[in-house]
Design a protein around this motif. Sequence first.
Motif, PDB file in Angstrom:
ATOM      1  N   SER A  74      35.067  78.272  68.974  1.00  0.00           N
ATOM      2  CA  SER A  74      35.242  79.167  67.844  1.00  0.00           C
ATOM      3  C   SER A  74      34.094  80.169  67.821  1.00  0.00           C
ATOM      4  O   SER A  74      33.011  79.895  68.344  1.00  0.00           O
ATOM      5  N   VAL A  75      34.343  81.314  67.207  1.00  0.00           N
ATOM      6  CA  VAL A  75      33.296  82.308  67.009  1.00  0.00           C
ATOM      7  C   VAL A  75      32.518  81.877  65.759  1.00  0.00           C
ATOM      8  O   VAL A  75      32.726  82.389  64.660  1.00  0.00           O
ATOM      9  N   ASN A  76      31.711  80.874  65.954  1.00  0.00           N
ATOM     10  CA  ASN A  76      30.794  80.333  64.957  1.00  0.00           C
ATOM     11  C   ASN A  76      29.503  80.012  65.690  1.00  0.00           C
ATOM     12  O   ASN A  76      29.463  80.050  66.922  1.00  0.00           O
ATOM     13  N   ASP A  77      28.467  79.621  64.962  1.00  0.00           N
ATOM     14  CA  ASP A  77      27.237  79.230  65.638  1.00  0.00           C
ATOM     15  C   ASP A  77      27.323  77.759  66.046  1.00  0.00           C
ATOM     16  O   ASP A  77      28.181  77.019  65.556  1.00  0.00           O
ATOM     17  N   PRO A  78      26.462  77.307  66.969  1.00  0.00           N
ATOM     18  CA  PRO A  78      26.557  75.934  67.467  1.00  0.00           C
ATOM     19  C   PRO A  78      26.287  74.876  66.394  1.00  0.00           C
ATOM     20  O   PRO A  78      26.811  73.766  66.481  1.00  0.00           O
ATOM     21  N   PHE A  79      25.513  75.214  65.372  1.00  0.00           N
ATOM     22  CA  PHE A  79      25.226  74.253  64.305  1.00  0.00           C
ATOM     23  C   PHE A  79      26.483  73.997  63.458  1.00  0.00           C
ATOM     24  O   PHE A  79      26.765  72.871  63.070  1.00  0.00           O
ATOM     25  N   VAL A  80      27.241  75.061  63.207  1.00  0.00           N
ATOM     26  CA  VAL A  80      28.509  74.926  62.490  1.00  0.00           C
ATOM     27  C   VAL A  80      29.492  74.107  63.322  1.00  0.00           C
ATOM     28  O   VAL A  80      30.162  73.208  62.799  1.00  0.00           O
ATOM     29  N   MET A  81      29.566  74.380  64.613  1.00  0.00           N
ATOM     30  CA  MET A  81      30.490  73.638  65.475  1.00  0.00           C
ATOM     31  C   MET A  81      30.126  72.155  65.527  1.00  0.00           C
ATOM     32  O   MET A  81      31.003  71.294  65.508  1.00  0.00           O
ATOM     33  N   LYS A  82      28.849  71.844  65.575  1.00  0.00           N
ATOM     34  CA  LYS A  82      28.405  70.446  65.579  1.00  0.00           C
ATOM     35  C   LYS A  82      28.788  69.763  64.272  1.00  0.00           C
ATOM     36  O   LYS A  82      29.356  68.672  64.264  1.00  0.00           O
ATOM     37  N   ALA A  83      28.497  70.422  63.148  1.00  0.00           N
ATOM     38  CA  ALA A  83      28.819  69.847  61.838  1.00  0.00           C
ATOM     39  C   ALA A  83      30.322  69.675  61.668  1.00  0.00           C
ATOM     40  O   ALA A  83      30.788  68.663  61.127  1.00  0.00           O
ATOM     41  N   TRP A  84      31.099  70.638  62.129  1.00  0.00           N
ATOM     42  CA  TRP A  84      32.561  70.545  62.027  1.00  0.00           C
ATOM     43  C   TRP A  84      33.062  69.376  62.861  1.00  0.00           C
ATOM     44  O   TRP A  84      33.890  68.582  62.407  1.00  0.00           O
ATOM     45  N   GLY A  85      32.544  69.239  64.065  1.00  0.00           N
ATOM     46  CA  GLY A  85      32.935  68.121  64.924  1.00  0.00           C
ATOM     47  C   GLY A  85      32.620  66.780  64.280  1.00  0.00           C
ATOM     48  O   GLY A  85      33.436  65.856  64.312  1.00  0.00           O
ATOM     49  N   SER A  87      32.324  66.183  61.049  1.00  0.00           N
ATOM     50  CA  SER A  87      33.189  65.995  59.875  1.00  0.00           C
ATOM     51  C   SER A  87      34.614  65.616  60.266  1.00  0.00           C
ATOM     52  O   SER A  87      35.326  64.985  59.495  1.00  0.00           O
ATOM     53  N   GLN A  88      35.020  65.995  61.490  1.00  0.00           N
ATOM     54  CA  GLN A  88      36.371  65.719  61.976  1.00  0.00           C
ATOM     55  C   GLN A  88      36.422  64.490  62.887  1.00  0.00           C
ATOM     56  O   GLN A  88      37.459  64.200  63.472  1.00  0.00           O
ATOM     57  N   HIS A  89      35.292  63.803  63.023  1.00  0.00           N
ATOM     58  CA  HIS A  89      35.208  62.589  63.853  1.00  0.00           C
ATOM     59  C   HIS A  89      35.669  62.850  65.288  1.00  0.00           C
ATOM     60  O   HIS A  89      36.447  62.088  65.862  1.00  0.00           O
ATOM     61  N   VAL A  90      35.176  63.950  65.840  1.00  0.00           N
ATOM     62  CA  VAL A  90      35.505  64.327  67.211  1.00  0.00           C
ATOM     63  C   VAL A  90      34.916  63.279  68.164  1.00  0.00           C
ATOM     64  O   VAL A  90      33.743  62.926  68.049  1.00  0.00           O
ATOM     65  N   PRO A  91      35.719  62.766  69.084  1.00  0.00           N
ATOM     66  CA  PRO A  91      35.214  61.747  70.015  1.00  0.00           C
ATOM     67  C   PRO A  91      34.225  62.336  71.022  1.00  0.00           C
ATOM     68  O   PRO A  91      34.273  63.531  71.330  1.00  0.00           O
ATOM     69  N   ASP A  92      33.346  61.464  71.516  1.00  0.00           N
ATOM     70  CA  ASP A  92      32.435  61.881  72.580  1.00  0.00           C
ATOM     71  C   ASP A  92      33.275  62.404  73.738  1.00  0.00           C
ATOM     72  O   ASP A  92      34.272  61.801  74.114  1.00  0.00           O
ATOM     73  N   GLY A  93      32.877  63.523  74.283  1.00  0.00           N
ATOM     74  CA  GLY A  93      33.603  64.096  75.412  1.00  0.00           C
ATOM     75  C   GLY A  93      34.450  65.292  75.022  1.00  0.00           C
ATOM     76  O   GLY A  93      34.770  66.113  75.864  1.00  0.00           O
ATOM     77  N   LEU A  94      34.848  65.408  73.747  1.00  0.00           N
ATOM     78  CA  LEU A  94      35.555  66.607  73.298  1.00  0.00           C
ATOM     79  C   LEU A  94      34.467  67.593  72.906  1.00  0.00           C
ATOM     80  O   LEU A  94      33.784  67.413  71.911  1.00  0.00           O
ATOM     81  N   MET A  95      34.270  68.608  73.747  1.00  0.00           N
ATOM     82  CA  MET A  95      33.155  69.523  73.586  1.00  0.00           C
ATOM     83  C   MET A  95      33.436  70.573  72.517  1.00  0.00           C
ATOM     84  O   MET A  95      34.473  71.234  72.545  1.00  0.00           O
ATOM     85  N   MET A  96      32.487  70.730  71.607  1.00  0.00           N
ATOM     86  CA  MET A  96      32.563  71.728  70.546  1.00  0.00           C
ATOM     87  C   MET A  96      31.664  72.896  70.948  1.00  0.00           C
ATOM     88  O   MET A  96      30.440  72.771  70.969  1.00  0.00           O
ATOM     89  N   LEU A  97      32.279  74.025  71.281  1.00  0.00           N
ATOM     90  CA  LEU A  97      31.565  75.164  71.844  1.00  0.00           C
ATOM     91  C   LEU A  97      31.546  76.357  70.896  1.00  0.00           C
ATOM     92  O   LEU A  97      32.561  76.690  70.276  1.00  0.00           O
ATOM     93  N   ALA A  98      30.386  76.992  70.825  1.00  0.00           N
ATOM     94  CA  ALA A  98      30.207  78.167  69.990  1.00  0.00           C
ATOM     95  C   ALA A  98      30.218  79.426  70.848  1.00  0.00           C
ATOM     96  O   ALA A  98      29.469  79.531  71.824  1.00  0.00           O
ATOM     97  N   ASP A  99      31.071  80.355  70.473  1.00  0.00           N
ATOM     98  CA  ASP A  99      31.120  81.690  71.066  1.00  0.00           C
ATOM     99  C   ASP A  99      30.573  82.635  70.009  1.00  0.00           C
ATOM    100  O   ASP A  99      31.273  83.496  69.488  1.00  0.00           O
ATOM    101  N   GLY A 100      29.303  82.427  69.653  1.00  0.00           N
ATOM    102  CA  GLY A 100      28.687  83.044  68.478  1.00  0.00           C
ATOM    103  C   GLY A 100      28.914  84.535  68.313  1.00  0.00           C
ATOM    104  O   GLY A 100      29.194  84.997  67.215  1.00  0.00           O
ATOM    105  N   ASN A 101      28.788  85.286  69.367  1.00  0.00           N
ATOM    106  CA  ASN A 101      28.992  86.735  69.289  1.00  0.00           C
ATOM    107  C   ASN A 101      30.391  87.159  69.719  1.00  0.00           C
ATOM    108  O   ASN A 101      30.685  88.349  69.772  1.00  0.00           O
ATOM    109  N   GLY A 102      31.223  86.193  70.074  1.00  0.00           N
ATOM    110  CA  GLY A 102      32.590  86.500  70.494  1.00  0.00           C
ATOM    111  C   GLY A 102      32.683  87.086  71.887  1.00  0.00           C
ATOM    112  O   GLY A 102      33.717  87.648  72.257  1.00  0.00           O
ATOM    113  N   ASP A 103      31.627  86.932  72.694  1.00  0.00           N
ATOM    114  CA  ASP A 103      31.624  87.535  74.031  1.00  0.00           C
ATOM    115  C   ASP A 103      32.731  86.984  74.931  1.00  0.00           C
ATOM    116  O   ASP A 103      33.401  87.742  75.630  1.00  0.00           O
TER     117      ASP A 103
END
Length: 159
Positions: A74-85, A87-103
């Motif tokens: 998502s176009v969010n920062d990595p701290f938001v992606m970590k917190a979202w993961g 809160s959603q009980h994302v399993p180890d191995g499902l990578m939460m990636l930040a595309d902060g600037n949308g590049d």
Amino acid sequence: MTIQVGDRLPEAKLQRIRDGVEVVDTPTLFEGKRVVLFAVPGAFTPTCSERHLPGFVEHFDEFRDKGVEVLCMSVNDPFVMKAWGESQHVPDGLMMLADGNGDFSRALGLEMDASGYGMGKRSKRFSLYAEDGVVKQLNVEAPGEFRVSSAEHILSQLP
């Protein structure tokens, strides 16, 4: 121009949180691997939190059984992606990636303007399946829809 089936994924840098903020490039994420990447317009937003990410959490083991890695972006920062993961009980191995600037979203041709909603430039909602960095399946949602980018849909497309 929007990426197409058969195209090689462009090089870009994304971020994730492990032992602090880590920058990871797309060749590292995709080359020599079978990967499903799905992107959402925003972490913690209703459809993304109630339907999109939960489907990938629910079916995560099915992807792993097929030898496929799963990445959420998502176009969010990595701290938001970590917190979202978390809160959603994302399993180890499902990578939460930040595309902060949308590049990366922009390089894929899958950027959208959500300024009318106060969200600025974001990624369109999509899923793709890539082998060794080459797109084999691509599912881009029409604005406001959630159908073709679901975990269930892309699972049905995997070899």
